[in-house]
Write a protein that holds these residues in place. Structure first.
Motif, PDB file in Angstrom:
ATOM      1  N   ARG A 118      20.537  72.316  20.138  1.00  0.00           N
ATOM      2  CA  ARG A 118      21.584  71.574  19.424  1.00  0.00           C
ATOM      3  C   ARG A 118      22.475  72.491  18.589  1.00  0.00           C
ATOM      4  O   ARG A 118      22.849  72.152  17.468  1.00  0.00           O
ATOM      5  CB  ARG A 118      20.966  70.461  18.584  1.00  0.00           C
ATOM      6  N   ASN A 132      23.301  53.584  16.880  1.00  0.00           N
ATOM      7  CA  ASN A 132      21.928  53.727  17.354  1.00  0.00           C
ATOM      8  C   ASN A 132      21.070  52.499  17.065  1.00  0.00           C
ATOM      9  O   ASN A 132      20.052  52.306  17.725  1.00  0.00           O
ATOM     10  CB  ASN A 132      21.277  54.994  16.776  1.00  0.00           C
ATOM     11  N   ALA A 145      20.367  55.944  26.061  1.00  0.00           N
ATOM     12  CA  ALA A 145      19.763  54.758  25.436  1.00  0.00           C
ATOM     13  C   ALA A 145      19.566  53.627  26.442  1.00  0.00           C
ATOM     14  O   ALA A 145      18.867  52.648  26.150  1.00  0.00           O
ATOM     15  CB  ALA A 145      20.619  54.287  24.260  1.00  0.00           C
ATOM     16  N   ARG A 163      15.137  66.275  26.772  1.00  0.00           N
ATOM     17  CA  ARG A 163      14.945  64.884  26.397  1.00  0.00           C
ATOM     18  C   ARG A 163      14.161  64.050  27.414  1.00  0.00           C
ATOM     19  O   ARG A 163      14.683  63.076  27.966  1.00  0.00           O
ATOM     20  CB  ARG A 163      16.300  64.245  26.086  1.00  0.00           C
ATOM     21  N   GLN A 167       4.105  62.748  19.144  1.00  0.00           N
ATOM     22  CA  GLN A 167       5.331  63.277  18.514  1.00  0.00           C
ATOM     23  C   GLN A 167       6.169  62.051  18.138  1.00  0.00           C
ATOM     24  O   GLN A 167       6.159  61.055  18.877  1.00  0.00           O
ATOM     25  CB  GLN A 167       6.058  64.097  19.581  1.00  0.00           C
ATOM     26  N   VAL A 168       6.888  62.140  17.026  1.00  0.00           N
ATOM     27  CA  VAL A 168       7.704  60.987  16.627  1.00  0.00           C
ATOM     28  C   VAL A 168       8.843  60.811  17.629  1.00  0.00           C
ATOM     29  O   VAL A 168       9.587  61.761  17.897  1.00  0.00           O
ATOM     30  CB  VAL A 168       8.286  61.185  15.209  1.00  0.00           C
ATOM     31  N   HIS A 198       7.352  57.467  26.369  1.00  0.00           N
ATOM     32  CA  HIS A 198       7.583  56.034  26.623  1.00  0.00           C
ATOM     33  C   HIS A 198       6.641  55.591  27.761  1.00  0.00           C
ATOM     34  O   HIS A 198       5.993  54.547  27.686  1.00  0.00           O
ATOM     35  CB  HIS A 198       9.011  55.741  27.108  1.00  0.00           C
ATOM     36  N   LEU A 236      22.429  49.892  19.889  1.00  0.00           N
ATOM     37  CA  LEU A 236      21.965  50.208  21.248  1.00  0.00           C
ATOM     38  C   LEU A 236      20.521  49.793  21.478  1.00  0.00           C
ATOM     39  O   LEU A 236      20.086  49.660  22.621  1.00  0.00           O
ATOM     40  CB  LEU A 236      22.127  51.707  21.531  1.00  0.00           C
ATOM     41  N   VAL A 293      12.020  58.088  18.440  1.00  0.00           N
ATOM     42  CA  VAL A 293      12.797  56.905  18.047  1.00  0.00           C
ATOM     43  C   VAL A 293      12.849  55.918  19.222  1.00  0.00           C
ATOM     44  O   VAL A 293      12.423  54.765  19.120  1.00  0.00           O
ATOM     45  CB  VAL A 293      14.213  57.319  17.597  1.00  0.00           C
TER      46      VAL A 293
HETATM   47  C1  LIG Z   1      20.362  56.123  20.828  1.00  0.00           C
HETATM   48  C2  LIG Z   1      19.564  56.795  19.765  1.00  0.00           C
HETATM   49  O1  LIG Z   1      18.989  56.135  18.919  1.00  0.00           O
HETATM   50  N1  LIG Z   1      19.586  58.120  19.759  1.00  0.00           N
HETATM   51  C3  LIG Z   1      18.871  58.828  18.716  1.00  0.00           C
HETATM   52  C4  LIG Z   1      17.414  58.939  19.093  1.00  0.00           C
HETATM   53  O2  LIG Z   1      17.337  59.587  20.354  1.00  0.00           O
HETATM   54  P1  LIG Z   1      15.980  59.557  21.162  1.00  0.00           P
HETATM   55  O3  LIG Z   1      15.321  58.245  20.989  1.00  0.00           O
HETATM   56  O4  LIG Z   1      16.301  60.015  22.543  1.00  0.00           O
HETATM   57  O5  LIG Z   1      15.155  60.688  20.411  1.00  0.00           O
HETATM   58  P2  LIG Z   1      13.585  60.842  20.238  1.00  0.00           P
HETATM   59  O6  LIG Z   1      13.236  60.543  18.825  1.00  0.00           O
HETATM   60  O7  LIG Z   1      12.889  60.085  21.301  1.00  0.00           O
HETATM   61  O8  LIG Z   1      13.393  62.405  20.500  1.00  0.00           O
HETATM   62  C5  LIG Z   1      12.792  63.274  19.562  1.00  0.00           C
HETATM   63  C6  LIG Z   1      12.188  64.448  20.282  1.00  0.00           C
HETATM   64  O9  LIG Z   1      11.100  64.002  21.078  1.00  0.00           O
HETATM   65  C7  LIG Z   1      11.232  64.432  22.417  1.00  0.00           C
HETATM   66  N2  LIG Z   1      10.668  63.390  23.301  1.00  0.00           N
HETATM   67  C8  LIG Z   1      11.059  62.102  23.142  1.00  0.00           C
HETATM   68  C9  LIG Z   1      10.563  61.101  23.964  1.00  0.00           C
HETATM   69  C10 LIG Z   1       9.644  61.452  24.975  1.00  0.00           C
HETATM   70  O10 LIG Z   1       9.172  60.618  25.755  1.00  0.00           O
HETATM   71  N3  LIG Z   1       9.292  62.763  25.103  1.00  0.00           N
HETATM   72  C11 LIG Z   1       9.765  63.744  24.286  1.00  0.00           C
HETATM   73  O11 LIG Z   1       9.409  64.915  24.426  1.00  0.00           O
HETATM   74  C12 LIG Z   1      12.734  64.616  22.600  1.00  0.00           C
HETATM   75  O12 LIG Z   1      13.039  65.469  23.669  1.00  0.00           O
HETATM   76  C13 LIG Z   1      13.139  65.159  21.256  1.00  0.00           C
HETATM   77  O13 LIG Z   1      12.890  66.542  21.221  1.00  0.00           O
HETATM   78  O14 LIG Z   1      16.737  59.689  18.079  1.00  0.00           O
HETATM   79  C14 LIG Z   1      17.197  61.038  17.939  1.00  0.00           C
HETATM   80  C15 LIG Z   1      16.318  61.719  16.897  1.00  0.00           C
HETATM   81  O15 LIG Z   1      16.531  61.165  15.651  1.00  0.00           O
HETATM   82  C16 LIG Z   1      18.662  61.040  17.560  1.00  0.00           C
HETATM   83  O16 LIG Z   1      19.129  62.363  17.572  1.00  0.00           O
HETATM   84  C17 LIG Z   1      19.481  60.224  18.559  1.00  0.00           C
HETATM   85  O17 LIG Z   1      20.797  60.063  18.082  1.00  0.00           O
END
Ligand SMILES: CC(=O)N[C@H]1[C@@H](OP(=O)(O)OP(=O)(O)OC[C@H]2O[C@@H](n3ccc(=O)[nH]c3=O)[C@H](O)[C@@H]2O)O[C@H](CO)[C@@H](O)[C@@H]1O
Ligand SMILES: C=C(OP(=O)(O)O)C(=O)O
Length: 431
Positions: free
Chosen positions: A340, A23, A102, A130, A170-171, A135, A26, A173
């Motif tokens: 999950r 992660n 990613a 997701r 919301q947090v 973003h 990527l 990543v």
């Molecule tokens: C490639 C990578 O690094 N993947 C990791 C990344 O995924 P990823 O970056 O996709 O995960 P996010 O932290 O963005 O998602 C956290 C939560 O926020 C929600 N959300 C996110 C973005 C958005 O625009 N809107 C929204 O609603 C998602 O659906 C989820 O419920 O962080 C996740 C949380 O630690 C990990 O499980 C994944 O392994």
């Protein structure tokens, strides 16, 4: 499709090398799009997802050279040079994005460097819907014009992106990573509040700083980025994979074994270490990484997944596998992804006692799991089934292991080297 066959019951003993974090890699690879200099990444893991990202970057025009030794065992080619001298194509096509979410991390860098990007919407996956709305909203705050059309995100900006004060509701990543990259080439200062604090986000930030970016607050929930006119090339080593580390730590625990995990960093995984210790597992730092031993029994415990520094959702399925063999009951609550628990019915086919109520699962430990044919539905579900198989009596066959190859390198070799009876059955139909 490959399958993994395991005959369980052998306590693991020995050494397992840990690779660079999937992660982190990527997010680091698309950072090359921010400069015409060469970004050299070392300690790169050898994974299907890395190849997918390399293919995506290649079709944007990135030139790549794979070098390096194999000091961590296995494949050569852990050092990747990426040069985005000319970006010939700003479209990330559906066929590549659908394989790996990613891929959306090219959006921020392409928009910042080229003023435009067309990126396929990633869509949902087995663990949840997701969306990427956070973003997109944040990029709009920086002056991007975004339209969704035919399954694609069409984004452009007149001139440069502008610094903005962004508060993530919301947090996220990926959202934090995309915006941090975009902000490095924006005009003025960007503040990202409620930013993700995951070590992989900090890894990206440190790499961007090595490329000339100005970022304060690395590792905290508030990132302050001063936009620059350009960035330059850099050399950077990918942080060790804390999820791979945690998975093998559980492998040692679930088999009541004693394993040293080499090339990792225990400070990246305090919540997982704390949980394992609560269960009665010995976890200690060594010069080369950490040692995990479970020579006595395992007790049940309760966990709730949370953004870092909380317990990682990417370790939830593996911890659940461990809890199926613990004494007493455990409660697991998943707060990050809505779906999950796909591993639960499969673990139950192996004799686990689990009840799911909404976002929580009660696991009642059983004296022994029994081997069965099981189906992997996503990456960490796959690893939890392998872990259960290592502990189970008799033969387990994990089908559809292509998910596993997205995130674990040479898993069967690493486990077999510690005494596990495990083999890959190549290329037969999974059904
Ligand atoms: C490639 C990578 O690094 N993947 C990791 C990344 O995924 P990823 O970056 O996709 O995960 P996010 O932290 O963005 O998602 C956290 C939560 O926020 C929600 N959300 C996110 C973005 C958005 O625009 N809107 C929204 O609603 C998602 O659906 C989820 O419920 O962080 C996740 C949380 O630690 C990990 O499980 C994944 O392994
Ligand atoms: C969910 C994961 O990855 P991705 O975000 O790439 O699907 C994971 O690594 O567990």
């Amino acid at each position: 499709m490959d399958r993994i066959r395991i005959v369980g019951g052998t306590p693991l003993k020995g050494i397992i090398p840990i690779g660079g974090a999937k992660n982190a890699a990527l997010a680091l690879m698309p950072a090359c799009l921010l400069t015409d200099g060469t970004l050299t990444l070392s300690n790169l893991p050898h994974l299907v997802d890395i190849t997918t990202m390399a293919n995506l970057l290649a079709q944007h025009g990135v030139l790549m050279a794979l070098n390096g030794d194999s000091k961590n065992g296995g494949h050569t080619g852990r050092v990747l040079e990426l040069t985005a001298n000319t970006i010939g194509n700003t479209t990330a096509p559906y066929d590549l994005v659908r394989r790996m979410r990613a891929s959306v991390l090219v959006l921020g860098p392409l928009l910042a460097r080229c003023g435009q990007a067309r990126v396929s919407l990633p869509g949902g996956c087995a663990i949840g819907t997701r969306p990427v709305d956070l973003h997109l909203k944040a990029l709009e705050q920086m002056g991007a014009k975004i339209e969704l059309d035919g399954g694609y995100i069409n984004a452009h900006v007149d001139g440069r992106l502008k610094g903005a004060h962004i508060i993530f509701p919301q947090v996220t990543v990926g959202g934090t990573e995309n915006l941090m990259m975009a902000a490095t080439l924006a005009q003025g200062e960007t503040v990202l509040a409620n930013a993700a604090r995951e070590p992989e986000v900090a890894d990206l930030a440190h790499c961007l700083v090595a490329m000339g970016a100005k970022i304060e607050g690395i590792g905290t929930g508030t990132l302050r980025i001063q936009g620059a006119d350009s960035l330059h090339g850099a050399e950077y080593s990918v942080v060790p994979d804390r999820i791979e580390t945690g998975t093998y730590a559980v492998a040692a625990a679930i088999t009541r074994g004693d394993v040293e995990l080499v090339g990792t960093r225990m400070d990246l995984m305090e919540s997982v270490v704390k949980t394992l210790r609560e269960c009665g597992v010995t976890v200690e730092a060594t010069e080369r990484g950490m040692r995990v031993a479970a020579l006595d029994g395992i007790n049940g415990t309760d966990i709730m997944t949370e953004p870092f520094p909380g317990f990682p959702t990417d370790m939830q399925a593996q911890l659940m596998a461990l809890m199926t063999t613990a004494s007493g009951a455990s409660m697991i609550t998943e707060t990050i992804f809505e779906n999950r628990y796909m591993h639960v019915p499969e673990l139950m086919r192996m004799g686990a006692r689990i009840n799911v109520h909404g976002s929580s699962a009660i696991v009642r430990g059983v004296p022994k799991l029994s081997g069965a044919q099981v189906m992997a539905t996503d990456l960490r579900a796959s690893s939890s089934l392998i872990l259960a198989g290592l502990a189970a009596e008799g033969e387990t066959v994990v089908n559809r292991v292509y998910h596993l190859d997205r995130g674990y390198e040479r898993v069967e070799e690493k486990l077999a080297a510690c005494g596990a009876h495990i083999e890959r059955i190549k290329g037969e139909a999974a059904e």
